[in-house]
Motif scaffolding. Structure first.
Motif, PDB file in Angstrom:
ATOM      1  N   ALA A   1       0.842  -1.205   0.000  1.00  0.00           N
ATOM      2  CA  ALA A   1       0.000   0.000   0.000  1.00  0.00           C
ATOM      3  C   ALA A   1       0.875   1.252   0.000  1.00  0.00           C
ATOM      4  O   ALA A   1       0.602   2.204  -0.741  1.00  0.00           O
ATOM      5  N   ASP A   2       1.924   1.258   0.811  1.00  0.00           N
ATOM      6  CA  ASP A   2       2.847   2.395   0.828  1.00  0.00           C
ATOM      7  C   ASP A   2       3.464   2.606  -0.551  1.00  0.00           C
ATOM      8  O   ASP A   2       3.628   3.744  -1.004  1.00  0.00           O
ATOM      9  N   TYR A   3       3.823   1.515  -1.215  1.00  0.00           N
ATOM     10  CA  TYR A   3       4.391   1.584  -2.560  1.00  0.00           C
ATOM     11  C   TYR A   3       3.433   2.322  -3.492  1.00  0.00           C
ATOM     12  O   TYR A   3       3.826   3.231  -4.230  1.00  0.00           O
ATOM     13  N   LEU A   4       2.177   1.917  -3.464  1.00  0.00           N
ATOM     14  CA  LEU A   4       1.191   2.548  -4.331  1.00  0.00           C
ATOM     15  C   LEU A   4       1.026   4.028  -4.021  1.00  0.00           C
ATOM     16  O   LEU A   4       0.983   4.867  -4.927  1.00  0.00           O
ATOM     17  N   VAL A   5       0.944   4.359  -2.736  1.00  0.00           N
ATOM     18  CA  VAL A   5       0.801   5.757  -2.330  1.00  0.00           C
ATOM     19  C   VAL A   5       2.008   6.567  -2.803  1.00  0.00           C
ATOM     20  O   VAL A   5       1.871   7.680  -3.322  1.00  0.00           O
ATOM     21  N   ASN A   6       3.200   5.985  -2.665  1.00  0.00           N
ATOM     22  CA  ASN A   6       4.416   6.673  -3.114  1.00  0.00           C
ATOM     23  C   ASN A   6       4.485   6.821  -4.633  1.00  0.00           C
ATOM     24  O   ASN A   6       5.315   7.567  -5.144  1.00  0.00           O
ATOM     25  N   HIS A   7       3.618   6.092  -5.332  1.00  0.00           N
ATOM     26  CA  HIS A   7       3.539   6.201  -6.789  1.00  0.00           C
ATOM     27  C   HIS A   7       2.276   6.943  -7.237  1.00  0.00           C
ATOM     28  O   HIS A   7       1.792   6.775  -8.352  1.00  0.00           O
ATOM     29  N   GLY A   8       1.713   7.741  -6.323  1.00  0.00           N
ATOM     30  CA  GLY A   8       0.626   8.640  -6.675  1.00  0.00           C
ATOM     31  C   GLY A   8      -0.793   8.116  -6.511  1.00  0.00           C
ATOM     32  O   GLY A   8      -1.746   8.791  -6.881  1.00  0.00           O
ATOM     33  N   VAL A   9      -0.950   6.928  -5.952  1.00  0.00           N
ATOM     34  CA  VAL A   9      -2.292   6.369  -5.750  1.00  0.00           C
ATOM     35  C   VAL A   9      -2.819   6.867  -4.399  1.00  0.00           C
ATOM     36  O   VAL A   9      -2.105   6.844  -3.406  1.00  0.00           O
ATOM     37  N   ALA A  10      -4.055   7.320  -4.376  1.00  0.00           N
ATOM     38  CA  ALA A  10      -4.671   7.749  -3.112  1.00  0.00           C
ATOM     39  C   ALA A  10      -4.723   6.560  -2.158  1.00  0.00           C
ATOM     40  O   ALA A  10      -4.951   5.425  -2.583  1.00  0.00           O
ATOM     41  N   PHE A  11      -4.531   6.829  -0.858  1.00  0.00           N
ATOM     42  CA  PHE A  11      -4.491   5.736   0.107  1.00  0.00           C
ATOM     43  C   PHE A  11      -5.761   4.904   0.072  1.00  0.00           C
ATOM     44  O   PHE A  11      -5.702   3.679   0.122  1.00  0.00           O
ATOM     45  N   ARG A  12      -6.916   5.539  -0.032  1.00  0.00           N
ATOM     46  CA  ARG A  12      -8.176   4.779  -0.037  1.00  0.00           C
ATOM     47  C   ARG A  12      -8.202   3.807  -1.217  1.00  0.00           C
ATOM     48  O   ARG A  12      -8.713   2.695  -1.093  1.00  0.00           O
ATOM     49  N   ASP A  13      -7.636   4.205  -2.348  1.00  0.00           N
ATOM     50  CA  ASP A  13      -7.577   3.318  -3.511  1.00  0.00           C
ATOM     51  C   ASP A  13      -6.498   2.246  -3.318  1.00  0.00           C
ATOM     52  O   ASP A  13      -6.704   1.090  -3.677  1.00  0.00           O
ATOM     53  N   ALA A  14      -5.369   2.643  -2.745  1.00  0.00           N
ATOM     54  CA  ALA A  14      -4.278   1.691  -2.487  1.00  0.00           C
ATOM     55  C   ALA A  14      -4.764   0.582  -1.563  1.00  0.00           C
ATOM     56  O   ALA A  14      -4.443  -0.588  -1.770  1.00  0.00           O
ATOM     57  N   HIS A  15      -5.547   0.947  -0.567  1.00  0.00           N
ATOM     58  CA  HIS A  15      -6.082  -0.033   0.378  1.00  0.00           C
ATOM     59  C   HIS A  15      -6.925  -1.072  -0.358  1.00  0.00           C
ATOM     60  O   HIS A  15      -6.792  -2.281  -0.136  1.00  0.00           O
ATOM     61  N   GLY A  16      -7.781  -0.633  -1.248  1.00  0.00           N
ATOM     62  CA  GLY A  16      -8.621  -1.541  -2.019  1.00  0.00           C
ATOM     63  C   GLY A  16      -7.804  -2.424  -2.962  1.00  0.00           C
ATOM     64  O   GLY A  16      -8.089  -3.622  -3.112  1.00  0.00           O
ATOM     65  N   ILE A  17      -6.778  -1.851  -3.587  1.00  0.00           N
ATOM     66  CA  ILE A  17      -5.917  -2.612  -4.489  1.00  0.00           C
ATOM     67  C   ILE A  17      -5.187  -3.707  -3.729  1.00  0.00           C
ATOM     68  O   ILE A  17      -5.112  -4.856  -4.171  1.00  0.00           O
ATOM     69  N   VAL A  18      -4.672  -3.360  -2.565  1.00  0.00           N
ATOM     70  CA  VAL A  18      -3.953  -4.356  -1.764  1.00  0.00           C
ATOM     71  C   VAL A  18      -4.908  -5.449  -1.291  1.00  0.00           C
ATOM     72  O   VAL A  18      -4.544  -6.624  -1.246  1.00  0.00           O
ATOM     73  N   GLY A  19      -6.126  -5.088  -0.985  1.00  0.00           N
ATOM     74  CA  GLY A  19      -7.120  -6.100  -0.646  1.00  0.00           C
ATOM     75  C   GLY A  19      -7.312  -7.099  -1.785  1.00  0.00           C
ATOM     76  O   GLY A  19      -7.405  -8.309  -1.557  1.00  0.00           O
ATOM     77  N   GLN A  20      -7.335  -6.592  -3.012  1.00  0.00           N
ATOM     78  CA  GLN A  20      -7.442  -7.471  -4.185  1.00  0.00           C
ATOM     79  C   GLN A  20      -6.202  -8.357  -4.313  1.00  0.00           C
ATOM     80  O   GLN A  20      -6.318  -9.544  -4.654  1.00  0.00           O
TER      81      GLN A  20
END
Length: 95
Positions: free
Chosen positions: A8-27
């Motif tokens: 999730a931190d990786y995604l956020v550091n690459h411009g993804v909103a945390f709420r979206d990163a959380h959902g992606i990591v859940g997937q």
């Protein structure tokens, strides 16, 4: 899935909103559970099928070594944090 937070931190550091990163990591986690694998075992194609943001550097970001090393608050497993705790305890024992 100790390293899911790091994904999730990786995604956020690459411009993804945390709420979206959380959902992606859940997937990602559900994908792994269904296949009986860990995040580290996923191919880059599997990562990208869930989010095109992932690149080859995801493997370094979610490695256990990286996960441990970046946690350096008191009580965390990072080397810096551990050295500080050891130094404090040595000082206490010497006094």
């Amino acid at each position: 899935f100790t390293n899911a937070t790091d994904a999730a931190d990786y995604l956020v550091n690459h411009g993804v909103a945390f709420r979206d990163a959380h959902g992606i990591v859940g997937q990602l986690v559900l994908h792994c559970i269904e296949r009986g694998i860990s995040l580290d075992d996923m191919t880059i194609e599997e990562f990208k099928s869930i989010s095109p943001v992932f690149e080859d550097d995801i493997y370094e970001a979610i490695s256990m070594k990286t996960c441990v090393e970046k946690r350096n608050t008191t009580g965390a497993p990072g080397a810096q944090a551990m050295m500080e705790v050891i130094a404090r305890n040595e000082e206490y024992l010497n006094n």
